[in-house]
Design a protein around this motif. Sequence first.
Motif, PDB file in Angstrom:
ATOM      1  N   ILE A 187       0.857  -1.189   0.000  1.00 43.25           N
ATOM      2  CA  ILE A 187       0.000   0.000   0.000  1.00 43.25           C
ATOM      3  C   ILE A 187       0.894   1.240   0.000  1.00 43.25           C
ATOM      4  CG2 ILE A 187      -1.790   1.270   1.231  1.00 43.25           C
ATOM      5  CD1 ILE A 187      -2.694  -1.443   2.394  1.00 43.25           C
ATOM      6  N   GLU A 188       1.014   1.868  -1.134  1.00 42.51           N
ATOM      7  CA  GLU A 188       1.918   3.003  -1.304  1.00 42.51           C
ATOM      8  C   GLU A 188       1.346   4.249  -0.654  1.00 42.51           C
ATOM      9  OE1 GLU A 188       3.152   3.207  -5.479  1.00 42.51           O
ATOM     10  OE2 GLU A 188       2.674   1.083  -5.650  1.00 42.51           O
ATOM     11  N   ARG A 189       2.216   5.214  -0.399  1.00 41.83           N
ATOM     12  CA  ARG A 189       1.782   6.410   0.320  1.00 41.83           C
ATOM     13  C   ARG A 189       2.097   7.707  -0.403  1.00 41.83           C
ATOM     14  NH1 ARG A 189       6.271   6.132   5.246  1.00 41.83           N
ATOM     15  NH2 ARG A 189       8.088   6.523   3.946  1.00 41.83           N
ATOM     16  N   ALA A 190       2.793   7.631  -1.525  1.00 38.80           N
ATOM     17  CA  ALA A 190       3.165   8.850  -2.244  1.00 38.80           C
ATOM     18  C   ALA A 190       3.597   8.492  -3.656  1.00 38.80           C
ATOM     19  CB  ALA A 190       4.311   9.569  -1.524  1.00 38.80           C
ATOM     20  N   PRO A 191       3.520   9.450  -4.580  1.00 43.09           N
ATOM     21  CA  PRO A 191       3.987   9.195  -5.935  1.00 43.09           C
ATOM     22  C   PRO A 191       5.471   8.837  -5.958  1.00 43.09           C
ATOM     23  CG  PRO A 191       2.734  11.235  -5.815  1.00 43.09           C
ATOM     24  CD  PRO A 191       2.983  10.794  -4.404  1.00 43.09           C
ATOM     25  N   SER A 192       5.832   7.981  -6.860  1.00 39.85           N
ATOM     26  CA  SER A 192       7.229   7.623  -7.142  1.00 39.85           C
ATOM     27  C   SER A 192       7.911   6.904  -5.998  1.00 39.85           C
ATOM     28  CB  SER A 192       8.055   8.871  -7.514  1.00 39.85           C
ATOM     29  OG  SER A 192       8.317   9.683  -6.387  1.00 39.85           O
ATOM     30  N   GLU A 193       7.140   6.392  -5.024  1.00 37.30           N
ATOM     31  CA  GLU A 193       7.741   5.775  -3.853  1.00 37.30           C
ATOM     32  C   GLU A 193       7.228   4.347  -3.684  1.00 37.30           C
ATOM     33  OE1 GLU A 193       8.331   6.678   0.896  1.00 37.30           O
ATOM     34  OE2 GLU A 193       6.403   6.968  -0.059  1.00 37.30           O
ATOM     35  N   PRO A 194       7.848   3.366  -4.341  1.00 37.05           N
ATOM     36  CA  PRO A 194       7.439   1.982  -4.119  1.00 37.05           C
ATOM     37  C   PRO A 194       7.734   1.545  -2.693  1.00 37.05           C
ATOM     38  CG  PRO A 194       9.485   2.076  -5.374  1.00 37.05           C
ATOM     39  CD  PRO A 194       8.978   3.478  -5.265  1.00 37.05           C
ATOM     40  N   GLY A 200       5.262  -7.882  -4.902  1.00 35.33           N
ATOM     41  CA  GLY A 200       4.053  -8.103  -5.690  1.00 35.33           C
ATOM     42  C   GLY A 200       3.787  -6.977  -6.659  1.00 35.33           C
ATOM     43  N   PRO A 201       2.679  -7.057  -7.388  1.00 34.14           N
ATOM     44  CA  PRO A 201       2.325  -5.998  -8.334  1.00 34.14           C
ATOM     45  C   PRO A 201       2.047  -4.684  -7.616  1.00 34.14           C
ATOM     46  CG  PRO A 201       0.516  -7.547  -8.083  1.00 34.14           C
ATOM     47  CD  PRO A 201       1.687  -8.148  -7.375  1.00 34.14           C
ATOM     48  N   ARG A 202       2.531  -3.590  -8.174  1.00 33.80           N
ATOM     49  CA  ARG A 202       2.299  -2.280  -7.572  1.00 33.80           C
ATOM     50  C   ARG A 202       0.837  -1.883  -7.700  1.00 33.80           C
ATOM     51  NH1 ARG A 202       6.727   2.261  -8.694  1.00 33.80           N
ATOM     52  NH2 ARG A 202       5.496   3.129  -6.968  1.00 33.80           N
ATOM     53  N   VAL A 203       0.414  -0.984  -6.849  1.00 31.39           N
ATOM     54  CA  VAL A 203      -0.960  -0.494  -6.892  1.00 31.39           C
ATOM     55  C   VAL A 203      -1.255   0.063  -8.281  1.00 31.39           C
ATOM     56  CG1 VAL A 203      -2.570   1.197  -5.952  1.00 31.39           C
ATOM     57  CG2 VAL A 203      -0.991   0.015  -4.424  1.00 31.39           C
ATOM     58  N   ALA A 204      -2.371  -0.361  -8.850  1.00 24.02           N
ATOM     59  CA  ALA A 204      -2.673  -0.002 -10.236  1.00 24.02           C
ATOM     60  C   ALA A 204      -3.404   1.332 -10.363  1.00 24.02           C
ATOM     61  CB  ALA A 204      -3.521  -1.105 -10.876  1.00 24.02           C
ATOM     62  N   ASN A 205      -4.293   1.634  -9.400  1.00 24.88           N
ATOM     63  CA  ASN A 205      -5.116   2.841  -9.481  1.00 24.88           C
ATOM     64  C   ASN A 205      -5.730   3.088  -8.105  1.00 24.88           C
ATOM     65  OD1 ASN A 205      -7.286   0.937  -9.322  1.00 24.88           O
ATOM     66  ND2 ASN A 205      -7.194   0.702 -11.553  1.00 24.88           N
ATOM     67  N   LEU A 206      -6.549   4.114  -8.000  1.00 27.02           N
ATOM     68  CA  LEU A 206      -7.136   4.447  -6.703  1.00 27.02           C
ATOM     69  C   LEU A 206      -8.086   3.368  -6.200  1.00 27.02           C
ATOM     70  CD1 LEU A 206      -7.817   8.303  -6.845  1.00 27.02           C
ATOM     71  CD2 LEU A 206      -6.103   7.082  -5.500  1.00 27.02           C
ATOM     72  N   GLN A 207      -8.796   2.686  -7.110  1.00 30.06           N
ATOM     73  CA  GLN A 207      -9.661   1.595  -6.680  1.00 30.06           C
ATOM     74  C   GLN A 207      -8.840   0.480  -6.046  1.00 30.06           C
ATOM     75  OE1 GLN A 207     -13.310   1.200  -6.914  1.00 30.06           O
ATOM     76  NE2 GLN A 207     -12.592  -0.243  -5.363  1.00 30.06           N
ATOM     77  N   ASP A 208      -7.734   0.125  -6.683  1.00 28.61           N
ATOM     78  CA  ASP A 208      -6.846  -0.903  -6.147  1.00 28.61           C
ATOM     79  C   ASP A 208      -6.287  -0.470  -4.795  1.00 28.61           C
ATOM     80  OD1 ASP A 208      -5.164  -3.077  -5.830  1.00 28.61           O
ATOM     81  OD2 ASP A 208      -3.742  -2.461  -7.379  1.00 28.61           O
ATOM     82  N   LEU A 209      -5.870   0.788  -4.686  1.00 31.10           N
ATOM     83  CA  LEU A 209      -5.355   1.293  -3.418  1.00 31.10           C
ATOM     84  C   LEU A 209      -6.407   1.163  -2.319  1.00 31.10           C
ATOM     85  CD1 LEU A 209      -2.952   2.960  -2.046  1.00 31.10           C
ATOM     86  CD2 LEU A 209      -4.418   4.956  -2.433  1.00 31.10           C
ATOM     87  N   ALA A 210      -7.628   1.599  -2.612  1.00 34.32           N
ATOM     88  CA  ALA A 210      -8.700   1.550  -1.613  1.00 34.32           C
ATOM     89  C   ALA A 210      -9.011   0.115  -1.209  1.00 34.32           C
ATOM     90  CB  ALA A 210      -9.946   2.240  -2.158  1.00 34.32           C
ATOM     91  N   ASP A 211      -9.043  -0.796  -2.170  1.00 35.95           N
ATOM     92  CA  ASP A 211      -9.350  -2.194  -1.861  1.00 35.95           C
ATOM     93  C   ASP A 211      -8.266  -2.818  -0.980  1.00 35.95           C
ATOM     94  OD1 ASP A 211     -11.679  -2.020  -3.304  1.00 35.95           O
ATOM     95  OD2 ASP A 211     -10.891  -3.016  -5.093  1.00 35.95           O
TER      96      ASP A 211
END
Length: 457
Positions: A187-194, A200-211
């Motif tokens: 669960i990322e917290r800022a742009p450009s910061e993995p 695993g796969p990085r968060v794809a979009n805001l829906q993915d982040l929220a889920d």
Amino acid sequence: MFKLKPIFAALAISTSLLAFSGCATSQSPSASVATPPPSVLPERVAAMRTVLQDGVDKKVASGFSAALVDSYGRIESTYVGLADVETGKPITPDTVFRLYSMTKPITAVAIMMLVEEGKVDLDAPVSTYIPSFAKTVVYVSGDTLETLKTEPAVRQLTVRDLMRQSAGIPWWGPTKPVERLYAMNGIERAPSEPVPGFKGPRVANLQDLADRVAATPFTNQPGETWTYGIAIDVLGRVVEVASGQSLGTFFKDRIFTPLGMKHTAFQVQPGDKENLANVYFAVSKIKPATGGIDSYVKSLKDVPMHEALRPGDPPAKSPFLEPARIEFGGAGLVGTLSDYVRFARMIAGQGELDGVRIIKASSIAEMGKDQLGPKANANLVKQGYSYGLGFGTVVDSNLYPSGAPVGTMFWGGAAGTQFWANPQTKEAGVLMTQVLGDYLRTYQVNAARAAIGQPVQ
């Protein structure tokens, strides 16, 4: 790729505590009376400049820009130091800054616009807009992931819980169990910061982040306490669902274009690419005696000369030059000093700027109220402030570091940006810089003192 260190959360909070509470001088002819009084304090801006120049001289930051606005809409700005040490590029009115957590108040305004339109209900369950939040769990105990125990949430999270950051949604981190779970779930917290170590796969979009957030335990029961983190990033998804637009499109169509904020977006605009500042880590071998990122010394004389300013995000290669992979509603925007001044003036103008109304005065008043109460804000009120809906709000001028009036709305960003706006006095101020490191707060405090006419320490 620029990677923020774990001090992101603490610095985002500490830099938000020091909002200016004075008024300023000169240019804008938006006064509502025929003959306004003389410009109040041009010397205060000069005093601020002296403070900020000292910070540049000691390598606490590469440069600063600041603007103050008085109740007549007159604006005075100042620019000190460099936007990019390596190229010698100075900070100018065109310099573009990463706003980080100063994105949060803009997302909160977007939510309130949708509330006014009947598309969002502040007290509705978040699951109304994001179904994965229908069943959530809360951390109970355990010092390790192996011993972690949870319990069901006593009630569903509401939009208001997200707005006032009482949802128990933190950032990822290396120590606390829930924060470590956030890291394990990527669960990322800022742009450009993995997330470090996440395979695993990085968060794809805001829906993915929220889920992913909904599937991870919360730190506290809904409304129980203030927990700073990515709750307002989740709100970005609520904006998308309720409006039918991407967050960036909603911002542009409904806030930035009406306010004339031409340089603010989730990506550096094509004509601004040469104006993006660098971000620096200020390196000092001498730490504040009290220790910790929130600590500072009161006197500028006690700030040591720093060893170096280490570049963190060279502008020519910055990921902010590319389209945003995720439009983080809590940390993703870039913009200029003058653009954010227009946003701050709109807040100070009770939702209106230059005849353009963005939201109702009653919405601004609701956002500026203490939404936490004595239990949830126990840690904040010791410092003279609480949290409203997407904004900090001053509740005790005597305890608040700058002495700002009660009701002043404010927030700051991880790289040292900060702003304040007072809807009662119609005054506002913005400070921009791009640095992470010790002693920055000393300069913010003293710049605030200069802004209200108090002696610099």
